[in-house]
Design a protein around this motif. Structure first.
Motif, mmCIF file in Angstrom:
data_model
loop_
_atom_site.group_PDB
_atom_site.id
_atom_site.type_symbol
_atom_site.label_atom_id
_atom_site.label_comp_id
_atom_site.label_asym_id
_atom_site.label_seq_id
_atom_site.Cartn_x
_atom_site.Cartn_y
_atom_site.Cartn_z
ATOM 1 N N ASN A 1 34.959 53.768 20.767
ATOM 2 C CA ASN A 1 34.299 54.188 19.531
ATOM 3 C C ASN A 1 35.287 54.119 18.373
ATOM 4 O O ASN A 1 36.511 54.208 18.559
ATOM 5 C CB ASN A 1 33.758 55.612 19.670
ATOM 6 N N ASP A 2 34.720 53.965 17.160
ATOM 7 C CA ASP A 2 35.534 53.975 15.952
ATOM 8 C C ASP A 2 36.150 55.355 15.739
ATOM 9 O O ASP A 2 35.665 56.366 16.263
ATOM 10 C CB ASP A 2 34.693 53.606 14.723
ATOM 11 N N ALA A 3 37.193 55.407 14.944
ATOM 12 C CA ALA A 3 37.817 56.675 14.602
ATOM 13 C C ALA A 3 36.925 57.452 13.640
ATOM 14 O O ALA A 3 36.116 56.861 12.905
ATOM 15 C CB ALA A 3 39.182 56.425 13.970
ATOM 16 N N PRO A 4 37.042 58.780 13.604
ATOM 17 C CA PRO A 4 36.248 59.557 12.642
ATOM 18 C C PRO A 4 36.601 59.143 11.215
ATOM 19 O O PRO A 4 37.748 58.772 10.938
ATOM 20 C CB PRO A 4 36.672 61.007 12.922
ATOM 21 N N PRO A 5 35.644 59.200 10.284
ATOM 22 C CA PRO A 5 35.947 58.838 8.894
ATOM 23 C C PRO A 5 36.989 59.780 8.321
ATOM 24 O O PRO A 5 36.999 60.981 8.623
ATOM 25 C CB PRO A 5 34.590 58.996 8.186
ATOM 26 N N PRO A 6 37.889 59.263 7.477
ATOM 27 C CA PRO A 6 38.971 60.108 6.947
ATOM 28 C C PRO A 6 38.500 61.174 5.976
ATOM 29 O O PRO A 6 39.247 62.100 5.671
ATOM 30 C CB PRO A 6 39.894 59.089 6.255
ATOM 31 N N GLY A 7 37.284 61.047 5.441
ATOM 32 C CA GLY A 7 36.780 62.041 4.498
ATOM 33 C C GLY A 7 37.454 61.934 3.155
ATOM 34 O O GLY A 7 37.776 60.838 2.674
ATOM 35 N N ALA A 8 37.720 63.083 2.540
ATOM 36 C CA ALA A 8 38.295 63.084 1.187
ATOM 37 C C ALA A 8 39.793 62.806 1.214
ATOM 38 O O ALA A 8 40.382 62.482 0.181
ATOM 39 C CB ALA A 8 38.028 64.430 0.510
ATOM 40 N N GLN A 9 40.432 62.939 2.383
ATOM 41 C CA GLN A 9 41.867 62.718 2.471
ATOM 42 C C GLN A 9 42.183 61.229 2.422
ATOM 43 O O GLN A 9 41.538 60.427 3.082
ATOM 44 C CB GLN A 9 42.410 63.324 3.769
ATOM 45 N N PRO A 10 43.180 60.827 1.635
ATOM 46 C CA PRO A 10 43.556 59.409 1.599
ATOM 47 C C PRO A 10 44.177 58.978 2.914
ATOM 48 O O PRO A 10 44.713 59.797 3.676
ATOM 49 C CB PRO A 10 44.565 59.347 0.446
ATOM 50 N N LEU A 11 44.100 57.696 3.190
ATOM 51 C CA LEU A 11 44.688 57.159 4.416
ATOM 52 C C LEU A 11 46.211 57.229 4.334
ATOM 53 O O LEU A 11 46.791 57.098 3.254
ATOM 54 C CB LEU A 11 44.250 55.714 4.621
ATOM 55 N N PRO A 12 46.879 57.442 5.465
ATOM 56 C CA PRO A 12 48.346 57.427 5.462
ATOM 57 C C PRO A 12 48.876 56.077 4.991
ATOM 58 O O PRO A 12 48.196 55.059 5.058
ATOM 59 C CB PRO A 12 48.698 57.688 6.929
ATOM 60 N N LYS A 13 50.100 56.081 4.540
ATOM 61 C CA LYS A 13 50.713 54.857 4.045
ATOM 62 C C LYS A 13 50.818 53.828 5.166
ATOM 63 O O LYS A 13 51.258 54.140 6.278
ATOM 64 C CB LYS A 13 52.102 55.163 3.488
ATOM 65 N N GLY A 14 50.417 52.596 4.867
ATOM 66 C CA GLY A 14 50.462 51.526 5.848
ATOM 67 C C GLY A 14 49.258 51.441 6.744
ATOM 68 O O GLY A 14 49.195 50.558 7.595
ATOM 69 N N VAL A 15 48.273 52.338 6.596
ATOM 70 C CA VAL A 15 47.060 52.353 7.411
ATOM 71 C C VAL A 15 45.889 51.889 6.563
ATOM 72 O O VAL A 15 45.735 52.306 5.407
ATOM 73 C CB VAL A 15 46.775 53.764 7.976
ATOM 74 N N SER A 16 45.048 51.013 7.114
ATOM 75 C CA SER A 16 43.858 50.536 6.423
ATOM 76 C C SER A 16 42.619 50.914 7.219
ATOM 77 O O SER A 16 42.713 51.321 8.386
ATOM 78 C CB SER A 16 43.915 49.010 6.234
ATOM 79 N N TYR A 17 41.470 50.792 6.590
ATOM 80 C CA TYR A 17 40.220 51.089 7.286
ATOM 81 C C TYR A 17 40.001 50.136 8.462
ATOM 82 O O TYR A 17 39.273 50.467 9.402
ATOM 83 C CB TYR A 17 39.040 51.000 6.309
ATOM 84 N N ASP A 18 40.624 48.978 8.420
ATOM 85 C CA ASP A 18 40.514 48.028 9.528
ATOM 86 C C ASP A 18 41.145 48.583 10.801
ATOM 87 O O ASP A 18 40.784 48.185 11.905
ATOM 88 C CB ASP A 18 41.188 46.713 9.127
ATOM 89 N N ASP A 19 42.103 49.506 10.655
ATOM 90 C CA ASP A 19 42.753 50.101 11.824
ATOM 91 C C ASP A 19 41.877 51.154 12.490
ATOM 92 O O ASP A 19 42.196 51.590 13.607
ATOM 93 C CB ASP A 19 44.078 50.748 11.423
ATOM 94 N N LEU A 20 40.804 51.582 11.836
ATOM 95 C CA LEU A 20 39.998 52.702 12.324
ATOM 96 C C LEU A 20 38.744 52.271 13.058
ATOM 97 O O LEU A 20 37.908 53.112 13.385
ATOM 98 C CB LEU A 20 39.616 53.617 11.142
#
Length: 268
Positions: A136-155
């Protein structure tokens, strides 16, 4: 905005342009800017008319995504209709063949030979001990920004993740397998479009459930030793992707798609 078109409108524009260019008697010569105004008006009229003709009553910048979604839905409905028709035709062929087999010994012999290979070909439903894997995909990050170096493609789950699990299960001695309750064979292709799975002409959304019949201990050892699965497990820990593994008695359906091959090569 309403666009003007037609022969009458063009005649008015041309008359006004010509009238602005011709000198008038008894008056002082007109300045240069007054001559350019009719030309600009004529060019604007030509532009508006061309735009109206091209648009054809529609918005040129209209979002085409609803039309694309509708096209996908229409094609999906068409595929489902073709599948039902193909299943009906196969049933008719089998029925006619059974009638002929009652009076034709060669047909009966070939029919018995084909039935003896159905299980090996995946054309019968099977049940037995096995393992169920859910990705399964990772949970949506919500209002928190993604960590540095991480993209939505990684989730999201990718084709390589599903293929790594499938290959490991085959290598572990899986006797039969299904993905999203669709029987797959060694010749079945696993394709992902974005975060959706394309399998035998159908599209599936995560979570992706993979069921395999076989020795559970051997299947688990194969999963643990697979390099592709280990890479995926690293992503599970880093990006909180979903992974579930369950050992139980499982069932896989019969293969219902076409068994025809476009090309084949005899191994040496």
């Amino acid at each position: 905005m309403e666009y003007t078109s037609g022969a009458a409108s063009w005649q008015k524009v041309i008359r006004r342009a010509v009238a602005g260019l011709l000198p008038r008697r008894g008056r002082q010569r007109r300045p240069g800017w007054s001559v350019g105004v009719p030309l600009i008006a004529a060019a604007a009229g030509l532009l508006f008319t061309t735009t109206a003709t091209t648009a054809g009553g529609t918005a040129l910048r209209e979002d085409r995504r609803p039309e694309l979604n509708q096209l996908i839905e229409e094609r999906r409905t068409q595929v489902e209709g073709n599948e039902r028709r193909a299943a009906r035709l196969r049933a008719e062929v089998e029925s006619e063949t059974a009638v002929l087999a009652d009076t034709d010994a060669p047909i009966r012999a070939q029919q018995d030979r084909a039935k003896g290979s159905e299980q090996a070909a995946g054309l019968t439903a099977l049940a037995g001990p096995g393992i169920t894997i859910e990705l399964n995909d990772a949970p949506p990050p919500g209002a928190q920004p993604l960590p540095k170096g991480v993209s939505y493609d990684d989730l999201v789950i990718h084709q390589g993740d599903v293929q790594a699990v499938v290959n490991a299960l085959w290598a572990g001695g899986a006797e039969a397998m299904s993905i999203m309750n669709v029987r797959v064979l060694s010749t079945s292709a696993v394709r992902c479009v974005g975060n959706t799975l394309l399998l035998h002409g159908r599209v599936y959304s995560p979570p992706f459930k993979i069921v395999a019949i076989g020795d559970p201990a051997a299947l688990q050892r194969s999963l643990a030793s697979s390099k592709g699965v280990r890479w995926f497990m690293d992503a599970v820990d880093a990006y909180h992707l979903g992974y579930k593994e369950d050992v139980s008695t499982v069932t896989v359906p019969a293969f219902e798609d076409s068994t025809a091959l476009r090309s084949a090569k005899v191994p040496r």
